[in-house]
Design an enzyme around this catalytic site. Structure first.
Site, PDB file in Angstrom:
ATOM      1  N   ASP A 105       0.829  -1.204   0.000  1.00  0.00           N
ATOM      2  CA  ASP A 105       0.000   0.000   0.000  1.00  0.00           C
ATOM      3  C   ASP A 105       0.866   1.256   0.000  1.00  0.00           C
ATOM      4  OD1 ASP A 105      -2.281  -1.579   0.102  1.00  0.00           O
ATOM      5  OD2 ASP A 105      -2.340  -1.563   2.298  1.00  0.00           O
ATOM      6  N   TYR A 147       6.120  -9.958   7.150  1.00  0.00           N
ATOM      7  CA  TYR A 147       6.013  -8.513   7.344  1.00  0.00           C
ATOM      8  C   TYR A 147       6.513  -8.131   8.733  1.00  0.00           C
ATOM      9  CZ  TYR A 147       3.330  -7.522   3.102  1.00  0.00           C
ATOM     10  OH  TYR A 147       2.936  -7.355   1.802  1.00  0.00           O
TER      11      TYR A 147
END
Length: 360
Positions: free
Chosen positions: A160, A218
């Site tokens: 994003d 992540y």
């Protein structure tokens, strides 16, 4: 893949551009030979193929049967042959003529897997977007500067806007004389300072950076202090109130396993619209380092904003507003309102990508 088929019996040369989603290009006959009309998708430099490589024959391109004698060439013909040869060597890798190919030379583009690190602050994400500058567009600009063409790139994930990467993986097909080990150095000369190519290697032709990925990891960084760092404020989310990292670790373990993570999915997700919200988290850990807290999550896939919502939920547990034992109920309820807030994108990093088959 690009094929260069040479029929030695008729001394005709046919260039053929074949791609999965495109039809073969139109063929035009040019006085005894055949040549390809410039295919859609090639740069202006590659389109010079039509002017440089006109009426082809095996003799003029320097391709001969074993033991054949090169025919007499005028200076003009020799000049044309050299230009065509230089062009072919510049853009394509020519493999030797094999006995079992019926006199055909097959030219294939190499598949490169590249590791990328970038600061996502100034980008709208990795994927090309109409509303802003993307990491993919910046990387393709560098590829065009180095290779003279703009190949399609396949990223391992769609990050994003504002999300960073320590080990983003992508692959592309290209032909270059630059060794894979030196390709990052060449690309970094043309990449902006907030994007860096770290490593490149050759992988099998059918390898896809996204579909071949087994797990992705992540990292979410939290600065647990009321005072910001003047040096790293763009790479973490500040939580001023003291967080209990042990309670956060207890809550994190309830996320491990195969679950329906709809409660951790932001609205607007195409996966949620199709009911595809089951994912498997193989590891979820919380570690404090002074005033900093690192949350690492490894899974086979992620939903929209899943890691940022998961981190927000763990912060609620660390602040004492949520019991760690409440996590299973939140997942079972499949209600976004019961989970924690969505933390800022600037604290999120794509740390690494793992593949089923070891890549040499």
């Amino acid at each position: 893949m690009l094929y260069w088929d040479v029929d030695l019996s008729e001394t005709n040369v046919l260039f053929w551009w074949q791609k999965r989603t495109r039809k073969p290009p139109a063929i035009e006959r040019l006085g005894g030979g055949e040549a390809m009309k410039a295919p859609v998708g090639l740069s202006s430099r590659q389109s010079g193929l039509r002017s440089k490589c006109r009426v082809f024959s095996a003799a003029r391109t320097g391709i001969h049967e074993k033991g054949a004698t090169r025919p007499f060439q005028t200076p003009k013909e020799k000049s044309k042959r050299k230009k065509a040869s230089r062009f072919a060597k510049r853009f394509f890798l020519v493999s030797p003529i094999l006995n079992d190919t019926d006199g055909k030379v097959v030219i294939s583009l190499m598949n490169y897997l590249l590791t990328l690190a970038y600061d996502g602050t100034n980008y709208c994400g990795f994927q090309v977007q109409p509303n802003g500058r993307s990491v993919a567009a910046a990387f393709q600009d560098a590829l065009e500067a180095v290779l003279g063409c703009r190949p399609d790139i396949k990223g391992c994930s769609r990050t994003d806007a504002g999300v960073h990467a320590l080990g983003f993986m992508l692959n592309f097909h290209a032909d270059t004389r630059i060794p894979a080990a030196k390709l990052p150095l060449a690309l970094n000369q043309h990449l902006p300072p907030d994007i860096r190519a770290l490593e490149a290697r050759v992988v099998p032709d059918d390898f896809h950076a996204r579909y071949a990925a087994h797990t992705k990891t992540y990292l979410y960084r939290i600065h647990n202090s009321p005072i910001d760092s003047p040096f790293a404020a763009r790479y973490y989310t500040k939580v001023p109130g003291r967080l209990d990292a042990d309670r956060m670790q207890q809550a994190a373990q309830y996320f491990v396993g195969k679950h329906d993570f709809l409660a951790l999915c932001a609205s607007g997700s195409s996966a949620a619209a199709h009911g595809d919200t089951v994912r498997t988290i193989t590891a979820c850990d919380v570690q404090r380092r002074g005033d900093d807290i690192d949350i690492t999550v490894t899974a086979d896939g992620y939903l929209y904003n899943m890691v940022r919502i998961l981190a927000g939920t763990l912060c609620e547990a660390g602040a004492g507003r949520l019991a760690p034992e409440a996590v299973p109920g939140i997942l079972a309820g499949r209600d976004r309102k019961n989970a924690g807030p969505t933390l800022a994108a600037k604290g999120l990093f794509l740390k690494s990508v793992d593949y089923d088959t070891p890549i040499e």
